[in-house]
Design a protein around this motif. Sequence first.
Motif, PDB file in Angstrom:
ATOM      1  N   LEU A  92       0.960  -1.250   0.141  1.00 29.15           N
ATOM      2  CA  LEU A  92      -0.015  -0.060   0.091  1.00 29.15           C
ATOM      3  C   LEU A  92       0.866   1.219   0.098  1.00 29.15           C
ATOM      4  CD1 LEU A  92      -2.972   1.212   0.316  1.00 29.15           C
ATOM      5  CD2 LEU A  92      -2.495   1.102   2.740  1.00 29.15           C
ATOM      6  N   SER A  93       1.824   1.307   0.783  1.00 31.75           N
ATOM      7  CA  SER A  93       3.009   2.410   0.925  1.00 31.75           C
ATOM      8  C   SER A  93       3.515   2.723  -0.535  1.00 31.75           C
ATOM      9  CB  SER A  93       3.877   2.130   1.902  1.00 31.75           C
ATOM     10  OG  SER A  93       3.200   2.016   3.192  1.00 31.75           O
ATOM     11  N   GLN A  94       3.887   1.503  -1.184  1.00 31.45           N
ATOM     12  CA  GLN A  94       4.547   1.883  -2.547  1.00 31.45           C
ATOM     13  C   GLN A  94       3.692   2.301  -3.492  1.00 31.45           C
ATOM     14  OE1 GLN A  94       6.236  -2.289  -3.197  1.00 31.45           O
ATOM     15  NE2 GLN A  94       7.980  -2.051  -1.910  1.00 31.45           N
ATOM     16  N   LEU A  95       2.343   1.881  -3.455  1.00 30.94           N
ATOM     17  CA  LEU A  95       1.320   2.172  -4.334  1.00 30.94           C
ATOM     18  C   LEU A  95       1.139   3.731  -4.105  1.00 30.94           C
ATOM     19  CD1 LEU A  95      -0.563   0.915  -6.761  1.00 30.94           C
ATOM     20  CD2 LEU A  95      -2.260   0.606  -4.901  1.00 30.94           C
ATOM     21  N   LEU A  96       0.877   4.054  -2.905  1.00 38.76           N
ATOM     22  CA  LEU A  96       0.527   5.599  -2.679  1.00 38.76           C
ATOM     23  C   LEU A  96       1.525   6.382  -2.931  1.00 38.76           C
ATOM     24  CD1 LEU A  96      -1.435   4.956   0.468  1.00 38.76           C
ATOM     25  CD2 LEU A  96      -2.443   5.684  -1.634  1.00 38.76           C
ATOM     26  N   LEU A  97       2.760   6.025  -2.646  1.00 39.84           N
ATOM     27  CA  LEU A  97       3.783   7.178  -3.047  1.00 39.84           C
ATOM     28  C   LEU A  97       4.265   7.124  -4.519  1.00 39.84           C
ATOM     29  CD1 LEU A  97       6.783   5.849  -0.503  1.00 39.84           C
ATOM     30  CD2 LEU A  97       5.893   8.120  -0.795  1.00 39.84           C
ATOM     31  N   LYS A  98       3.856   5.938  -5.367  1.00 36.42           N
ATOM     32  CA  LYS A  98       4.037   6.040  -6.602  1.00 36.42           C
ATOM     33  C   LYS A  98       2.903   7.036  -7.174  1.00 36.42           C
ATOM     34  CE  LYS A  98       3.775   3.062 -10.731  1.00 36.42           C
ATOM     35  NZ  LYS A  98       3.078   1.734 -11.369  1.00 36.42           N
ATOM     36  N   LYS A  99       1.746   7.137  -6.856  1.00 37.94           N
ATOM     37  CA  LYS A  99       0.939   8.017  -7.257  1.00 37.94           C
ATOM     38  C   LYS A  99       1.098   9.632  -6.871  1.00 37.94           C
ATOM     39  CE  LYS A  99      -2.385   5.514  -9.234  1.00 37.94           C
ATOM     40  NZ  LYS A  99      -2.760   5.839 -10.335  1.00 37.94           N
ATOM     41  N   GLU A 100       1.800   9.835  -5.807  1.00 35.51           N
ATOM     42  CA  GLU A 100       2.266  11.031  -5.433  1.00 35.51           C
ATOM     43  C   GLU A 100       3.316  11.455  -6.215  1.00 35.51           C
ATOM     44  OE1 GLU A 100       1.006  13.108  -2.876  1.00 35.51           O
ATOM     45  OE2 GLU A 100      -0.614  11.816  -3.175  1.00 35.51           O
ATOM     46  N   ILE A 101       4.346  10.725  -6.317  1.00 33.03           N
ATOM     47  CA  ILE A 101       5.435  10.819  -7.294  1.00 33.03           C
ATOM     48  C   ILE A 101       5.062  11.491  -8.523  1.00 33.03           C
ATOM     49  CG2 ILE A 101       7.622   9.518  -8.241  1.00 33.03           C
ATOM     50  CD1 ILE A 101       7.658   8.164  -5.780  1.00 33.03           C
ATOM     51  N   GLU A 102       4.008  10.683  -9.196  1.00 35.38           N
ATOM     52  CA  GLU A 102       3.532  10.867 -10.579  1.00 35.38           C
ATOM     53  C   GLU A 102       2.796  12.297 -10.384  1.00 35.38           C
ATOM     54  OE1 GLU A 102       0.926   7.745 -11.572  1.00 35.38           O
ATOM     55  OE2 GLU A 102       2.545   6.396 -11.866  1.00 35.38           O
ATOM     56  N   LYS A 103       2.217  12.551  -9.340  1.00 35.77           N
ATOM     57  CA  LYS A 103       1.464  13.843  -9.258  1.00 35.77           C
ATOM     58  C   LYS A 103       2.466  15.137  -9.423  1.00 35.77           C
ATOM     59  CE  LYS A 103      -2.719  12.752  -6.367  1.00 35.77           C
ATOM     60  NZ  LYS A 103      -3.165  12.791  -5.361  1.00 35.77           N
ATOM     61  N   VAL A 104       3.715  15.067  -8.589  1.00 35.39           N
ATOM     62  CA  VAL A 104       4.463  16.092  -8.592  1.00 35.39           C
ATOM     63  C   VAL A 104       5.621  16.100  -9.661  1.00 35.39           C
ATOM     64  CG1 VAL A 104       4.280  16.398  -6.079  1.00 35.39           C
ATOM     65  CG2 VAL A 104       6.137  14.848  -6.966  1.00 35.39           C
ATOM     66  N   GLY A 105       5.641  14.938 -10.422  1.00 31.85           N
ATOM     67  CA  GLY A 105       6.354  14.974 -11.641  1.00 31.85           C
ATOM     68  C   GLY A 105       7.985  14.609 -11.356  1.00 31.85           C
ATOM     69  N   LEU A 106       8.134  13.737 -10.315  1.00 30.98           N
ATOM     70  CA  LEU A 106       9.639  12.984  -9.864  1.00 30.98           C
ATOM     71  C   LEU A 106       9.930  12.008 -11.002  1.00 30.98           C
ATOM     72  CD1 LEU A 106       9.700  13.276  -6.237  1.00 30.98           C
ATOM     73  CD2 LEU A 106      10.783  15.127  -7.619  1.00 30.98           C
TER      74      LEU A 106
END
Length: 709
Positions: A94-108
């Motif tokens: 769950l942590s990896q999935l949520l982090l992945k989404k946040e990373i995509e949002k900020v464009g890292l």
Amino acid sequence: MGIMGYLRERMGTILAFFIGFALLAFIVSEVVRSGGSFFRDDNNELAVVNGEKVPYDEFNKKLEQNTAQFKQAGQTISPQITSYIQETTWNQYLSQLLLKKEIEKVGLVVGGDESSSMVNGNTPDPQIARQFADPQTGQFDRNRLNQFLSYLQSGKADVTQKQAWKDFLGQLIEAKMASKYMALVTSGLYVNSLDTKDDYEAKNKLVNFKYATLDYSSIPDAKVTLTDDDYNTYYNAHKGEFKNPQDLRSFEYVSFNAAPSKEDSVALKADADKLAEKFKASDNDSLFVQINSETKTPIAFQKKGALEPKLDSLMFNAAKGFTYGPYVSNGSYKIAKLTDIKTTFDSVKTRHILINPAAEGGIDKAIAKADSLKKLIQGGKSFADLAATFSVDKGSGSKGGDIPAFDVNGAMGGGQGQITPEYTNAAYKANKGDLVVVTSQFGVHLIQIEDQKGSVKVVKVAIVDKPISASSKTQTVAYSKAQAFLGNLTKNNFDAEIKKEGLKKSVAQDFTGVAAGLPGLDNAREVVRWAYKAEKGDITDKVFTVGDQYIVTRLSEIKPKGILALDLVKKQIEPAVRNDVKAKQLSEKFQAALNGSSTIDQVAQKAGSKVVPVQNIVFANPVIPGASIEYKVIGSVFGSQPNKLSKPVNGQTGVYVYVVDGFTNPPALSNNVREKQQISQVLLQRSEGQILDALKDNANVKDNRAKLL
């Protein structure tokens, strides 16, 4: 007549239509009731996180990997451990999935040059450095890395090895992006001068005060009547404390004991006595164990301390052929026979190359490959280089195949883990310098014996065990009682029937949908699944078998995720509500004592209490010596003026009135920078976990784990 004729002619078609419609309605109703879909396969949907499906098979791969790691470390996989691994794996996923989404949002992103630098740069990623370290120095060896990369590009590497390297690099890039995201968020953390001053004073400013207290226990519970207003007032003031992080269930149950009876035990003991005589006379102990023992444990040499205490002293002081038992151990009758004694090495040091049979096309081809590598080494090739290139055990492969020294029981020094029996036996049978090929649960090993040290006495003990289990008669009687009790139940007479039959009701409270074991019910997965499909008040339609118990259950409570309603926490908060009511009465008593009083001694005398002096208390440690932690009281003390009687303060154990004698301020803060660094370090240590918690709190998660795990 026309209509009747038409109906006669078409009756078969009409009946078929209505029967088909009824069947379709039945199927659809079942699907709706079970939460499934008739038109799509959702059996693989473990969860939906912010609209994204989590496939069960994908999650299960990670679960199997984590479980294998536990097994490799010698951990027994009990229902409780299974539940722990499942929950840990879920949190990771769950942590990896949520982090992945946040990373995509900020464009890292990690660009091509950056990812290349992580492998080939001047300072490669720490994981690369560890994987390709020199086994002697522990330092990163660039030659090892270059050899491995050349091997991958040479065409000699198989698809499995290339995919494993690709997956490894993918994980490194994911970890890099996660660290970038964490750095982005934590860069907003700032500790200013006021923060450091407050923290310094909280730890170093001292206060001396005197207090008088009236304990809540001074009013008997029976003299306090709680009203709905009392509950509502407390609930509304503490609503934030009743946030339920996940869906919980509770059930009541009646247990019917199917444990072995005294008669069962006597009969089993007689059988074990006969078996002991045959075991004593046996001339093929290994075959005897395989035929007669419940646990088919390989007979291996063991050093002192490895046997259970009951056997250890006996077997190390007995002659070969000595037989002991039957004796009771871990719910079984056991018979132990000393089959051999010898002196061997205290520890063996090895290195290995592990080959995966699945990647080679079968066990025979894996053994053939190990034999080929063995010939190369005998011909002068470097074992360490071949291990780095060919071993699927990348942890040891990057260290030249090095395995920590282990004893005759396979235990590695310093609690580093357990070596498989096949590997251990092969290593102890060989001579120093030998190359041997052996197969274990992990694959095919090419082992080189590097060193054999010390001398220790070891014994080989064959053990036959027969579980002390209930007879079919005992089980039938218990099951019949459970079935009869279930047959008499309706939705409203559960408690009445328990009382009528003189039975005892137990409760399994506040468990999650992935719980495997519950207090008193070691393997209750089937019951937990039922609980997450049932409605409050439902009674099971079958008798559950849990260990040596037959149980009949009734779902007593559902606590949904979110802020729990008052009726769901009413019983839980009752003691605190009662103390609140008592606090009002005790505060009134103190308030009356304060009227006309100028000293704490006068207040205590009027209220029937005594004065207690307290010295050198700090705000950061709000403990009243001899009492308890009192956050509210100590907080009030540090906000008070010296020599001024306080108003009554409701504490954890009673109501307090106090007077501050004085404060002792600490010396001026001499190193503001160091204090800031310390506070910043604490914030950083907490931040990653708190960021992940915040993401989980804000996530919209439909969790199906209760149904699928």
